[in-house]
Design a protein around this motif. Sequence first.
Motif, PDB file in Angstrom:
ATOM      1  N   THR A  66       0.859  -1.189   0.000  1.00 55.50           N
ATOM      2  CA  THR A  66       0.000   0.000   0.000  1.00 55.50           C
ATOM      3  C   THR A  66       0.896   1.240   0.000  1.00 55.50           C
ATOM      4  N   GLU A  67       0.276   2.411   0.100  1.00 50.86           N
ATOM      5  CA  GLU A  67       1.049   3.655   0.176  1.00 50.86           C
ATOM      6  C   GLU A  67       1.841   3.744   1.468  1.00 50.86           C
ATOM      7  N   TRP A  68       1.424   3.024   2.505  1.00 59.26           N
ATOM      8  CA  TRP A  68       2.120   3.080   3.792  1.00 59.26           C
ATOM      9  C   TRP A  68       2.814   1.759   4.170  1.00 59.26           C
ATOM     10  N   LEU A  69       2.553   0.691   3.436  1.00 53.13           N
ATOM     11  CA  LEU A  69       3.217  -0.589   3.700  1.00 53.13           C
ATOM     12  C   LEU A  69       3.969  -1.021   2.439  1.00 53.13           C
ATOM     13  N   ARG A  70       5.290  -0.997   2.507  1.00 54.70           N
ATOM     14  CA  ARG A  70       6.114  -1.403   1.372  1.00 54.70           C
ATOM     15  C   ARG A  70       6.533  -2.855   1.575  1.00 54.70           C
ATOM     16  N   VAL A  71       6.349  -3.675   0.543  1.00 56.54           N
ATOM     17  CA  VAL A  71       6.577  -5.115   0.659  1.00 56.54           C
ATOM     18  C   VAL A  71       7.699  -5.549  -0.277  1.00 56.54           C
ATOM     19  N   TYR A  72       8.707  -6.188   0.292  1.00 53.62           N
ATOM     20  CA  TYR A  72       9.809  -6.760  -0.481  1.00 53.62           C
ATOM     21  C   TYR A  72       9.604  -8.267  -0.601  1.00 53.62           C
ATOM     22  N   GLY A  73      10.355  -8.891  -1.490  1.00 52.78           N
ATOM     23  CA  GLY A  73      10.256 -10.334  -1.678  1.00 52.78           C
ATOM     24  C   GLY A  73      11.612 -11.002  -1.560  1.00 52.78           C
ATOM     25  N   THR A  74      11.628 -12.279  -1.170  1.00 48.50           N
ATOM     26  CA  THR A  74      12.864 -13.044  -1.054  1.00 48.50           C
ATOM     27  C   THR A  74      12.568 -14.524  -1.261  1.00 48.50           C
ATOM     28  N   ALA A  75      13.583 -15.246  -1.740  1.00 50.44           N
ATOM     29  CA  ALA A  75      13.459 -16.702  -1.878  1.00 50.44           C
ATOM     30  C   ALA A  75      14.064 -17.427  -0.683  1.00 50.44           C
ATOM     31  N   ASP A  76      14.459 -16.685   0.367  1.00 51.17           N
ATOM     32  CA  ASP A  76      15.037 -17.322   1.565  1.00 51.17           C
ATOM     33  C   ASP A  76      13.953 -17.540   2.616  1.00 51.17           C
ATOM     34  N   LEU A  77      13.158 -18.562   2.405  1.00 51.51           N
ATOM     35  CA  LEU A  77      12.065 -18.851   3.324  1.00 51.51           C
ATOM     36  C   LEU A  77      12.585 -19.226   4.709  1.00 51.51           C
ATOM     37  N   ILE A  78      13.679 -19.967   4.773  1.00 50.96           N
ATOM     38  CA  ILE A  78      14.248 -20.377   6.067  1.00 50.96           C
ATOM     39  C   ILE A  78      14.728 -19.159   6.846  1.00 50.96           C
ATOM     40  N   GLY A  79      15.500 -18.303   6.205  1.00 51.78           N
ATOM     41  CA  GLY A  79      16.044 -17.145   6.889  1.00 51.78           C
ATOM     42  C   GLY A  79      14.979 -16.191   7.401  1.00 51.78           C
ATOM     43  N   VAL A  80      13.954 -15.960   6.592  1.00 50.63           N
ATOM     44  CA  VAL A  80      12.866 -15.063   7.003  1.00 50.63           C
ATOM     45  C   VAL A  80      12.162 -15.607   8.248  1.00 50.63           C
ATOM     46  N   GLN A  81      11.930 -16.907   8.271  1.00 54.87           N
ATOM     47  CA  GLN A  81      11.249 -17.498   9.428  1.00 54.87           C
ATOM     48  C   GLN A  81      12.125 -17.487  10.678  1.00 54.87           C
ATOM     49  N   LEU A  82      13.397 -17.820  10.517  1.00 56.08           N
ATOM     50  CA  LEU A  82      14.297 -17.831  11.674  1.00 56.08           C
ATOM     51  C   LEU A  82      14.488 -16.428  12.242  1.00 56.08           C
ATOM     52  N   GLY A  83      14.635 -15.444  11.360  1.00 53.82           N
ATOM     53  CA  GLY A  83      14.771 -14.077  11.837  1.00 53.82           C
ATOM     54  C   GLY A  83      13.577 -13.650  12.666  1.00 53.82           C
ATOM     55  N   GLY A  84      12.386 -13.936  12.146  1.00 59.02           N
ATOM     56  CA  GLY A  84      11.169 -13.561  12.857  1.00 59.02           C
ATOM     57  C   GLY A  84      11.005 -14.257  14.186  1.00 59.02           C
ATOM     58  N   ALA A  85      11.498 -15.476  14.295  1.00 63.04           N
ATOM     59  CA  ALA A  85      11.360 -16.239  15.543  1.00 63.04           C
ATOM     60  C   ALA A  85      12.426 -15.867  16.566  1.00 63.04           C
ATOM     61  N   LEU A  86      13.680 -15.845  16.136  1.00 59.35           N
ATOM     62  CA  LEU A  86      14.794 -15.693  17.081  1.00 59.35           C
ATOM     63  C   LEU A  86      14.900 -14.289  17.657  1.00 59.35           C
ATOM     64  N   LYS A  87      14.474 -13.277  16.901  1.00 58.73           N
ATOM     65  CA  LYS A  87      14.570 -11.912  17.425  1.00 58.73           C
ATOM     66  C   LYS A  87      13.747 -11.736  18.688  1.00 58.73           C
ATOM     67  N   ASN A  88      12.692 -12.531  18.855  1.00 60.27           N
ATOM     68  CA  ASN A  88      11.871 -12.416  20.064  1.00 60.27           C
ATOM     69  C   ASN A  88      12.627 -12.840  21.311  1.00 60.27           C
ATOM     70  N   VAL A  89      13.524 -13.811  21.161  1.00 61.83           N
ATOM     71  CA  VAL A  89      14.328 -14.268  22.304  1.00 61.83           C
ATOM     72  C   VAL A  89      15.319 -13.181  22.704  1.00 61.83           C
ATOM     73  N   ILE A  90      15.977 -12.589  21.716  1.00 62.91           N
ATOM     74  CA  ILE A  90      16.940 -11.523  22.001  1.00 62.91           C
ATOM     75  C   ILE A  90      16.230 -10.314  22.610  1.00 62.91           C
ATOM     76  N   ALA A  91      14.991 -10.069  22.196  1.00 61.52           N
ATOM     77  CA  ALA A  91      14.224  -8.944  22.744  1.00 61.52           C
ATOM     78  C   ALA A  91      13.945  -9.126  24.228  1.00 61.52           C
ATOM     79  N   ILE A  92      13.746 -10.352  24.658  1.00 61.38           N
ATOM     80  CA  ILE A  92      13.572 -10.601  26.100  1.00 61.38           C
ATOM     81  C   ILE A  92      14.842 -10.218  26.836  1.00 61.38           C
ATOM     82  N   ALA A  93      15.996 -10.592  26.270  1.00 59.28           N
ATOM     83  CA  ALA A  93      17.275 -10.229  26.889  1.00 59.28           C
ATOM     84  C   ALA A  93      17.452  -8.711  26.937  1.00 59.28           C
ATOM     85  N   ALA A  94      17.127  -8.034  25.830  1.00 62.02           N
ATOM     86  CA  ALA A  94      17.272  -6.581  25.783  1.00 62.02           C
ATOM     87  C   ALA A  94      16.339  -5.902  26.787  1.00 62.02           C
TER      88      ALA A  94
END
Length: 338
Positions: free
Chosen positions: A174-202
């Motif tokens: 949309t005009e306010w949501l810009r969407v990129y694409g990638t073929a790294d399905l594993i990396g996208v999922q791991l990034g989204g999951a693991l950052k939550n653990v580091i956020a608890i530490a922070a």
Amino acid sequence: MSDISKVAVIGAGSWGTALANLLAEKGCDVKLWVREEEVCEQIRVNRVNRVFLPDITLSDRLEPVRSLAEAVRDRKVVLLVVPSHVFREVLHRLKEYLASDVILIAATKGIENETLMLMSEVAEEVLGEEWRDRFACLAGPSFAKEVARHLPTAVTIGARQLDCAQKLQPLFNTEWLRVYGTADLIGVQLGGALKNVIAIAAGAADGLHFGHNARAALITRGLAEMTRLGVRLGANPHTFAGLAGIGDLVLTCTGDLSRNRTVGLEIGRGRKIGEITAGMQMVAEGVKTARSAYTLAEKMNVEMPITAQVYEILYEDKDPHSAVRELMSRQLKVELEH
């Protein structure tokens, strides 16, 4: 976009509701599956989800439903926005109703505790290998409330085949949501999951008043951990320098709307995890992901010291001060591995 504009959104938490409303505002035909009868009625009658996304008026094109069969009937895209610990159960319930040409998109960020599987792997096991190339993942720094308020945001869609991701980009853009694409399905999922653990530490570091230096160190070394595990599991290391990696990590570690950072803050202030989660309406995925990430790192022989300390604080009642002392007194290392 017409061939994919009939969408079912499964899960009416804050993120599911925000995404369903975004699609409806774009003119899509959207059905939103709502687990709670009270929430479903609120949306139907008052056009608001007071429990999970208050103060946002929802589009009239968004139709709330209680039946999974009704939600996915005649849909071309099914967007799954349920917590990771119920992802498998919901897929099993959906299986008999899904058309064979449907595209599945997960906006769930987690790693299944029992199997250590990513959501794409769970979907493949439940639905069969024929779904491999029709499964995508939406990730990136995106608080639901800000997306619902049309504040500028950028996210990425990952799929095994880049053309699948590219086909889905216009659906959400949309005009306010810009969407990129990638073929790294594993990396996208791991990034989204693991950052939550580091956020608890922070968050814990902030709760302990350790200052900005400590937070910056945790974010940076947390990113190194995420990348190490990702590369071991076949992800592209560059993904962790993108929206699903450092982008989402910075947001979740620093933003006041972050549930995982909030959990960490309360731990740093001396509260126990059971007491904290008992008072939360919405799921902080990092609590469960800490267990699966710790176990997965051990299985893959990947060093993840921050993740290990978060796991011990959450599940072995370790004192946060002791965890920090152990992190700071580890054997000296070179910063970059060659």
